[in-house]
Design an enzyme around this catalytic site. Structure first.
Site, PDB file in Angstrom:
ATOM      1  CB  SER A 301      39.134  30.821  44.785  1.00  0.00           C
ATOM      2  OG  SER A 301      40.404  30.896  44.173  1.00  0.00           O
ATOM      3  CE  LYS A 302      41.960  31.681  37.688  1.00  0.00           C
ATOM      4  NZ  LYS A 302      42.046  32.173  36.298  1.00  0.00           N
ATOM      5  NE  ARG A 303      45.319  32.050  42.210  1.00  0.00           N
ATOM      6  CZ  ARG A 303      44.710  33.049  41.606  1.00  0.00           C
ATOM      7  NH1 ARG A 303      43.455  33.314  41.892  1.00  0.00           N
ATOM      8  NH2 ARG A 303      45.330  33.776  40.694  1.00  0.00           N
TER       9      ARG A 303
END
Length: 405
Positions: A301-303
């Site tokens: 996840s880019k988060r």
């Protein structure tokens, strides 16, 4: 010497790398390079088009890198375009951080913000009039139409269809409005969006996957009374474009020849090709690279803050060449004996031999590459080595109290 040993992490070395631990020189790479496998015969114009709604992460760095390498390998140009139409989600300072991270990695753009170029401006927020003009062109040609339906009506339509077990979509209630009435209502200030008349989404030739897409029609038809259509929105009621319209218009006007992006965009590509066809423009060549997943097969996840470029650089002290080398190996294959490459060497050997399956991210490999590039840097000496010592010292001082050092 004992002081530095505490900084070295245990490294994982694959069998192939252990057997070929020496680092090839650029001259050796040039001599052993095979013909440009799968590369275009003409210089490629590529782009990296991030949104300033977040920071550069490992996946977006790889996307930028592959586009950069394709341009450099073919003697073309690499463009940077800022897709900042979503002002509500824009993070203050994210654009400046983006420039900093890309330049730290060595990916300097040939055209773009702070550089200029013949096809600017290179921020989408400064190109709104162009998108509106092309939306009007599609209306005039019959490939798009104004939709005056309220949000309440569309919500009610979707609820009704959902309760009846029918597929969601738009019923083209505004499609039969005459051109004169449509123009008059728009001129009087009645809110509207512009929808593409999506009768067909064609298949396309992907540089990685070959012929792909479903060659499906834009309508979801059951009985005549239940017919609905995809007809995606191109221009929002505030006059700003959706991603699909802006993306296609910008790539055309900036003369982009190749688009390398993640497979998550693959489902949108037939729509983009349909838009190119509606405009009677030649689409660029598309290549979709595999998803990045962890050891459990879960998408990174880019988060996840741990894959933010600043974490690798500032917290872990990773060398730019090591991170770029690591990103390049995530889905790209080569025939050289060693996996250790500088950015300059990657520019010289890159091709489009990209894998179709998901790419598993194993960070042990990053630390192996970090050690290899640190050894090369130490052997060569000079300003690069001095910078490495300074960064390593900074990381050490952040991790251990001064008395322990």
């Amino acid at each position: 010497m004992r002081q530095y040993r505490t900084l070295v992490r245990r490294t994982w070395i694959c069998v192939q790398c252990r057997a070929n631990s020496s680092v090839a020189s650029p001259n050796v790479l040039r001599a052993s390079s095979k013909p440009k496998s799968g590369l275009p015969s003409e210089p490629a114009r590529t782009r990296f088009a991030p949104s300033p709604t977040g920071y550069l992460h490992l996946g977006s760095l790889r996307t930028a890198l592959f586009n950069y390498l394709l341009a450099k390998r073919t003697g073309g140009q690499f463009l940077l375009r800022i897709e900042d139409t979503d002002q509500k989600r824009t993070i203050p300072g994210a654009e400046e951080r983006l420039y900093e991270d890309l330049q730290w990695a060595g990916l300097q753009w040939d055209e773009g913000p702070n550089v200029g170029g013949p096809y600017g401006p290179y921020r989408q927020s400064e190109r709104t009039a162009l998108y509106q003009s092309h939306a009007n062109d599609l209306i005039a040609s019959g490939h798009a139409y104004r939709c005056f339906c309220s949000v309440e009506r569309l919500d009610a339509l979707n609820r009704q269809r959902n309760q009846a077990g029918l597929p969601l979509g738009y019923d083209r209630a505004c499609f039969d409005i005459s051109a004169e009435e449509s123009a008059e209502r728009a001129a009087k200030g009645e809110p509207f969006v512009v929808r593409l008349k999506a009768d067909q989404y064609p298949m396309f030739d992907d540089l990685v996957y070959g012929k792909t897409g479903q060659n499906r029609t834009g309508k979801k038809q059951l009985e005549l009374i239940d017919r609905v259509y995809d007809d995606p929105i191109l221009l929002k009621s505030d006059g700003h474009p959706t991603y699909h319209l802006a993306n296609v218009v910008d790539d055309h006007h900036m003369k982009i020849t190749h688009v390398i992006r993640g497979t998550e965009w693959m489902a949108s590509t037939p729509l983009h090709v349909a838009l190119y066809n509606a405009f009677q423009w030649t689409p660029p060549q598309f290549g979709h690279v595999p998803l990045l997943v962890d050891r459990n097969g879960q998408k990174l996840s880019k988060r996840n803050a741990d894959i933010d470029i600043s974490i690798f650089r500032d917290r872990d002290g990773i060398i730019p060449d090591a991170l770029v080398n690591f990103a390049a190996l995530l889905g790209w294959s080569h025939t050289h004996k060693s996996d250790v490459f500088t950015l300059a060497e990657l520019e010289n050997i890159f091709n489009l031999k990209i894998t179709k399956g998901n790419a598993t991210v194993v960070f042990d490999k990053l630390w192996f590459l970090q050690k290899a590039h640190a050894q090369r840097c130490a052997a060569e000496g000079g300003p690069a080595f001095e910078s490495l010592v300074e960064r390593t010292t900074k990381v050490a001082e952040q991790k251990w109290p001064q008395e322990q050092l």
